[in-house]
Design a protein around this motif. Structure first.
Motif, PDB file in Angstrom:
ATOM      1  N   THR A  81      41.155  42.700  38.629  1.00 50.50           N
ATOM      2  CA  THR A  81      40.789  42.588  37.055  1.00 50.50           C
ATOM      3  C   THR A  81      39.718  41.303  36.904  1.00 50.50           C
ATOM      4  N   ILE A  82      38.669  42.088  36.264  1.00 50.29           N
ATOM      5  CA  ILE A  82      37.540  40.982  36.157  1.00 50.29           C
ATOM      6  C   ILE A  82      37.858  40.161  34.763  1.00 50.29           C
ATOM      7  N   SER A  83      38.127  41.007  33.672  1.00 46.23           N
ATOM      8  CA  SER A  83      38.575  40.511  32.455  1.00 46.23           C
ATOM      9  C   SER A  83      39.364  41.607  31.533  1.00 46.23           C
ATOM     10  N   ILE A 141      38.210  45.488  32.129  1.00 51.51           N
ATOM     11  CA  ILE A 141      37.193  45.581  33.095  1.00 51.51           C
ATOM     12  C   ILE A 141      37.976  45.542  34.356  1.00 51.51           C
ATOM     13  N   PHE A 192      37.864  47.390  26.277  1.00 53.17           N
ATOM     14  CA  PHE A 192      36.692  46.618  26.526  1.00 53.17           C
ATOM     15  C   PHE A 192      36.003  46.991  25.122  1.00 53.17           C
ATOM     16  N   SER A 224      35.096  32.506  36.357  1.00 56.48           N
ATOM     17  CA  SER A 224      35.679  33.960  35.788  1.00 56.48           C
ATOM     18  C   SER A 224      34.674  34.210  34.672  1.00 56.48           C
ATOM     19  N   ARG A 245      31.730  35.914  36.314  1.00 60.71           N
ATOM     20  CA  ARG A 245      32.177  37.368  36.982  1.00 60.71           C
ATOM     21  C   ARG A 245      32.052  38.580  35.783  1.00 60.71           C
ATOM     22  N   GLN A 246      32.676  38.066  34.576  1.00 59.87           N
ATOM     23  CA  GLN A 246      32.583  38.773  33.594  1.00 59.87           C
ATOM     24  C   GLN A 246      31.133  39.186  33.066  1.00 59.87           C
ATOM     25  N   GLU A 247      30.362  38.293  32.918  1.00 57.66           N
ATOM     26  CA  GLU A 247      28.851  38.299  32.964  1.00 57.66           C
ATOM     27  C   GLU A 247      28.260  39.232  33.744  1.00 57.66           C
TER      28      GLU A 247
END
Length: 287
Positions: A31-33, A36, A97, A147, A150-152
């Motif tokens: 899980t990225i965020s 996502i 998202f 974190s 990573r989301q960016e």
């Protein structure tokens, strides 16, 4: 199309683009965020297979009013070395998202329709490759700032895919079939796939499918192969055996009963087809 098939990538994706002989380990998920997820798997190509071309694909799936899934699938360049693994990855952007923004903002001025499924190939640049590698590599023991980074990177890959969609070129066309650049023609092929899945126990012929979706048989066969990596017959057989596996593992039916449930004329025909696709006989699956 169900959300189950979208958020849980299976071997079908790999076999569609890399061929039936592809050997894969279990898919790993991170899980990225919120909304996502990253899925990736290491695969081993058969020595007889052609080395796959580096490519990325964007798949957009509306599943209900205001609910959308967008999936980015990445096939990197093969290193060409025997017996070395080849990593493929998927980024899945779930409805949560898209719910971060007003629907009018999400749907406005976008390159595709939000009331139909869309598929588009695009070429990943070096910056995108670096971001994808970092997403897979740096996944453990992250602090808050890491974190966020990573989301960016994940959102940056999405932005790049959407921008590539807006400026299509020869490299970004769907393979082999220029007519698939037309949304209505792609929809017919996707409708064919839906019909196949609904009639696994009594497979429709190509002529029947062609008449049902109102598409020339030759174009349908060519378009289906381009979009799903298998002929219509190969896809039908593969899905029938996958369903047969599920029935056998449930334990409520005998091998003969499963064979007839899935429309095979005899248990021996079923066993032969099962071994060809699954690599084992039905009885071996139950040991």
């Amino acid at each position: 199309m169900t959300t189950e098939g979208i958020i849980r990538p299976k071997a079908e994706f790999l076999q569609r683009f890399l061929g039936d002989e592809t050997v894969t380990a279990d898919v790993s998920s991170v899980t990225i965020s919120a909304g996502i997820q990253l899925h990736y798997a290491d695969v081993l190509l058969c020595p007889a297979q052609d080395e796959p071309e580096e490519m990325a694909y964007m798949h957009f799936y509306p599943v209900a009013d205001g609910n959308y899934y967008l999936q980015l699938s990445f096939l990197p360049e093969c290193n060409g070395k025997a017996n070395e693994s080849y990593r493929v990855a998927q980024l899945v952007f779930q409805p949560a998202f898209f719910e971060q923004w007003p629907e009018g903002l999400v749907c406005g001025k976008q390159p595709f329709r939000f009331d139909r499924c869309t598929e588009q190939a695009f070429t990943l640049n070096s910056q995108g490759r670096d971001a994808l590698e970092a997403l897979i590599r740096d996944k453990d023991n992250l602090d808050f700032i890491q974190s966020l980074r990573r989301q960016e990177m994940a959102i940056g890959l999405l932005r790049f895919a959407l921008e590539a969609f807006l400026v299509p070129d020869e490299a970004n066309k769907l393979p082999a079939c220029s007519f698939l650049s037309n949304n209505s023609e792609r929809d017919k092929v996707l409708e064919t796939q839906r019909l196949i899945m609904e009639h696994l126990d009594h497979p429709m012929t190509i002529r029947e499918l062609s008449r049902e979706v109102a598409m020339n048989e030759c174009y349908l066969k060519k378009g289906f192969k381009a979009m799903f990596g298998k002929t219509i017959h190969e896809y039908q057989q593969f899905q029938r055996i996958e369903r047969a596996k599920e029935l056998l593992l449930e334990g409520n039916c005998s091998i003969n009963e499963v064979a007839f449930k899935m429309g095979f004329g005899s248990a021996s025909h079923f066993s032969t087809s099962f071994k060809k696709i699954a690599g084992m006989k039905p009885c071996e699956l139950l040991r």
